[in-house]
Design a protein around this motif. Structure first.
Motif, short mmCIF file in Angstrom:
data_model
loop_
_atom_site.label_atom_id
_atom_site.label_comp_id
_atom_site.label_asym_id
_atom_site.label_seq_id
_atom_site.Cartn_x
_atom_site.Cartn_y
_atom_site.Cartn_z
N LEU A 42 -34.25 16.02 22.52
CA LEU A 42 -33.10 16.89 22.31
C LEU A 42 -32.86 17.75 23.55
N TYR A 43 -31.60 17.83 23.96
CA TYR A 43 -31.17 18.63 25.11
C TYR A 43 -29.96 19.46 24.73
N PHE A 51 -27.34 17.17 22.55
CA PHE A 51 -27.35 15.72 22.52
C PHE A 51 -28.78 15.24 22.51
N ILE A 52 -28.96 14.02 22.04
CA ILE A 52 -30.29 13.43 21.92
C ILE A 52 -30.31 12.14 22.72
N GLU A 70 -23.08 18.78 13.28
CA GLU A 70 -23.92 19.95 13.02
C GLU A 70 -24.98 19.69 11.95
N GLU A 71 -24.61 19.01 10.89
CA GLU A 71 -25.56 18.71 9.81
C GLU A 71 -26.69 17.81 10.31
N GLU A 72 -26.35 16.78 11.07
CA GLU A 72 -27.36 15.86 11.61
C GLU A 72 -28.26 16.58 12.61
N LEU A 73 -27.68 17.44 13.43
CA LEU A 73 -28.45 18.20 14.42
C LEU A 73 -29.47 19.10 13.74
N PHE A 90 -31.39 27.78 16.72
CA PHE A 90 -30.53 27.63 15.53
C PHE A 90 -30.61 28.80 14.56
N GLY A 91 -31.48 29.77 14.83
CA GLY A 91 -31.60 30.93 13.96
C GLY A 91 -32.57 30.66 12.81
#
Length: 95
Positions: A42-43, A51-52, A70-73, A90-91
């Motif tokens: 992951l970057y 992006f992956i 967003e959901e997949e990330l 991501f908090g």
């Protein structure tokens, strides 16, 4: 998840890992170099897009750039990053 072949966008520097911030990686536990081995890294780029890079030994397509929504990330990060890294990017997770 949308994906692109690495050579399609590599030269634009948008999804070039050499120009992005490394966040974390995951592999499937197989021996590196063996058939079936893959790694996902992951970057975050300068445009704040995640992006992956998916690298698989047995892929005829070479490395792939994965562009998660967003959901997949969040699902990927939750499953493959440690808690501190997850919170940093991501908090806190709300229950």
């Amino acid at each position: 998840m949308e994906y692109l072949r690495k050579y399609e966008l590599w030269d634009t520097n948008i999804y070039n890992p050499d120009k992005a911030t490394y966040i974390g990686s995951y592999n499937n536990g197989e021996m590196p170099g063996s058939f079936g081995y893959y790694e996902e890294t992951l970057y975050k780029n300068e445009e704040d897009e995640f992006f992956i890079i998916n690298s698989a030994v047995d892929s005829d397509e070479g490395d792939l750039i994965l562009l998660p929504d967003e959901e997949e990330l969040l699902a990927w990060a939750e499953n493959h990053l440690d808690v501190d890294l997850y919170i940093k990017y991501f908090g806190a997770v709300s229950e």
